[in-house]
Write an enzyme that holds these catalytic residues in place. Structure first.
Site, PDB file in Angstrom:
ATOM      1  N   CYS A   1       0.833  -1.196   0.000  1.00 61.69           N
ATOM      2  CA  CYS A   1       0.000   0.000   0.000  1.00 61.69           C
ATOM      3  C   CYS A   1       0.872   1.252   0.000  1.00 61.69           C
ATOM      4  O   CYS A   1       1.983   1.256   0.526  1.00 61.69           O
ATOM      5  CB  CYS A   1      -0.913  -0.006   1.227  1.00 61.69           C
ATOM      6  SG  CYS A   1      -2.070   1.385   1.297  1.00 61.69           S
TER       7      CYS A   1
ATOM      8  N   ARG B   1       2.889   4.979   6.350  1.00 59.41           N
ATOM      9  CA  ARG B   1       3.306   4.279   7.572  1.00 59.41           C
ATOM     10  C   ARG B   1       3.854   2.887   7.302  1.00 59.41           C
ATOM     11  O   ARG B   1       4.236   2.185   8.248  1.00 59.41           O
ATOM     12  CB  ARG B   1       2.126   4.177   8.542  1.00 59.41           C
ATOM     13  CG  ARG B   1       1.541   5.507   8.964  1.00 59.41           C
ATOM     14  CD  ARG B   1       0.205   5.305   9.673  1.00 59.41           C
ATOM     15  NE  ARG B   1      -0.787   4.754   8.759  1.00 59.41           N
ATOM     16  CZ  ARG B   1      -2.027   4.385   9.129  1.00 59.41           C
ATOM     17  NH1 ARG B   1      -2.388   4.504  10.401  1.00 59.41           N
ATOM     18  NH2 ARG B   1      -2.878   3.891   8.238  1.00 59.41           N
TER      19      ARG B   1
ATOM     20  N   ASP C   1       0.392   3.768   1.714  1.00 56.14           N
ATOM     21  CA  ASP C   1       0.329   4.388   3.040  1.00 56.14           C
ATOM     22  C   ASP C   1       1.737   4.718   3.545  1.00 56.14           C
ATOM     23  O   ASP C   1       2.633   3.872   3.527  1.00 56.14           O
ATOM     24  CB  ASP C   1      -0.366   3.436   4.011  1.00 56.14           C
ATOM     25  CG  ASP C   1      -0.743   4.092   5.324  1.00 56.14           C
ATOM     26  OD1 ASP C   1       0.175   4.533   6.051  1.00 56.14           O
ATOM     27  OD2 ASP C   1      -1.938   4.169   5.642  1.00 56.14           O
TER      28      ASP C   1
ATOM     29  N   CYS D   1      -6.134   0.273   6.893  1.00 57.36           N
ATOM     30  CA  CYS D   1      -5.983   0.785   5.536  1.00 57.36           C
ATOM     31  C   CYS D   1      -7.181   1.668   5.176  1.00 57.36           C
ATOM     32  O   CYS D   1      -8.330   1.206   5.179  1.00 57.36           O
ATOM     33  CB  CYS D   1      -5.869  -0.369   4.545  1.00 57.36           C
ATOM     34  SG  CYS D   1      -5.686   0.150   2.829  1.00 57.36           S
TER      35      CYS D   1
ATOM     36  N   HIS E   1      -2.224  -3.883   5.095  1.00 59.39           N
ATOM     37  CA  HIS E   1      -2.023  -3.458   6.486  1.00 59.39           C
ATOM     38  C   HIS E   1      -3.368  -3.155   7.139  1.00 59.39           C
ATOM     39  O   HIS E   1      -4.317  -2.716   6.473  1.00 59.39           O
ATOM     40  CB  HIS E   1      -1.102  -2.225   6.569  1.00 59.39           C
ATOM     41  CG  HIS E   1      -1.680  -0.980   5.973  1.00 59.39           C
ATOM     42  ND1 HIS E   1      -2.291  -0.009   6.731  1.00 59.39           N
ATOM     43  CD2 HIS E   1      -1.733  -0.540   4.694  1.00 59.39           C
ATOM     44  CE1 HIS E   1      -2.699   0.973   5.946  1.00 59.39           C
ATOM     45  NE2 HIS E   1      -2.368   0.674   4.703  1.00 59.39           N
TER      46      HIS E   1
END
Length: 209
Positions: free
Chosen positions: A42, A46, A44, A101, A98
């Protein structure tokens, strides 16, 4: 360096630290790229691929998009997958989602979104609908969200296995494993969803599981 000077300063500090630890690091890295792993994850911020598995630059070939979706016709992903499997000869393709999400949460919600993100999330909505019975048994919204994050990874593992580059590698008896993992942003730990595929014979076990 008129813009974002701190990032350039961070870069210099990082590069100097790497050379201090290993004087030949960059000269060695520049000569070839030979990763064993392809990471499909992803976007993302993080979930940085290299850092969470403790590997250096050059050891993981990476593709990231919103909610780690693998869909036919995505030229970006297909090009990465083809190059990784056919040219770099990676031995392991890791699909890593994750918990928490945002893309999966948006797909779980019934409300449409404006712009291209709405169309992008359609494959996850299809996963949601296919598993509506199971998701409906989970009374707590957070539990449904977490489970759809997992189910999305399983669906994308199967999508990777269906691509021509992976099927051709298996037909040629190449060692190529496809893995389904999920990362928990709350504690920084990875979890194996037991969705590993070693060849086409494993796909029915995944889709029926």
């Amino acid at each position: 360096m008129r813009f974002l000077p701190q990032l350039f300063a961070n870069n210099r500090e990082w590069a100097e630290a790497r050379v201090h630890e290993d004087p030949d690091f960059f000269s060695r890295l520049s000569r070839q790229q030979s990763p064993r792993f392809l990471w499909i994850g992803c976007s993302d911020s993080r979930v940085p691929a290299n850092q969470i598995v403790g590997l250096d630059p050059g050891e993981v070939f990476v593709h990231r998009n919103v909610a780690n979706v693998v869909r036919p016709g995505d030229l970006n992903l297909e090009s990465v997958l083809q190059y990784a499997v056919a040219t770099l000869q990676v031995t392991d393709v890791i699909v890593c989602g994750h918990y928490g999400c945002g893309g999966v949460q948006a797909a779980l919600d019934a409300q449409p979104l404006a712009g291209p993100i709405d169309q992008w999330l359609e494959p996850i909505r299809a996963v949601r609908d296919a598993h509506a019975g199971e998701l409906g048994t989970l009374a707590e919204p957070g539990a449904r969200w977490r489970r759809l994050c997992e189910l999305n990874v399983l669906a994308q593992v199967d999508a990777v296995a269906a691509t021509p580059w992976v099927t051709e590698a298996w037909e040629a008896d190449r060692t190529l494993h496809v893995h389904g993992w999920i990362y928990d942003v709350r504690d920084g730990l990875l979890h194996d969803l037991d969705a590993g595929l070693r060849g086409p014979d494993d796909r029915p076990n995944l889709t029926q599981g």
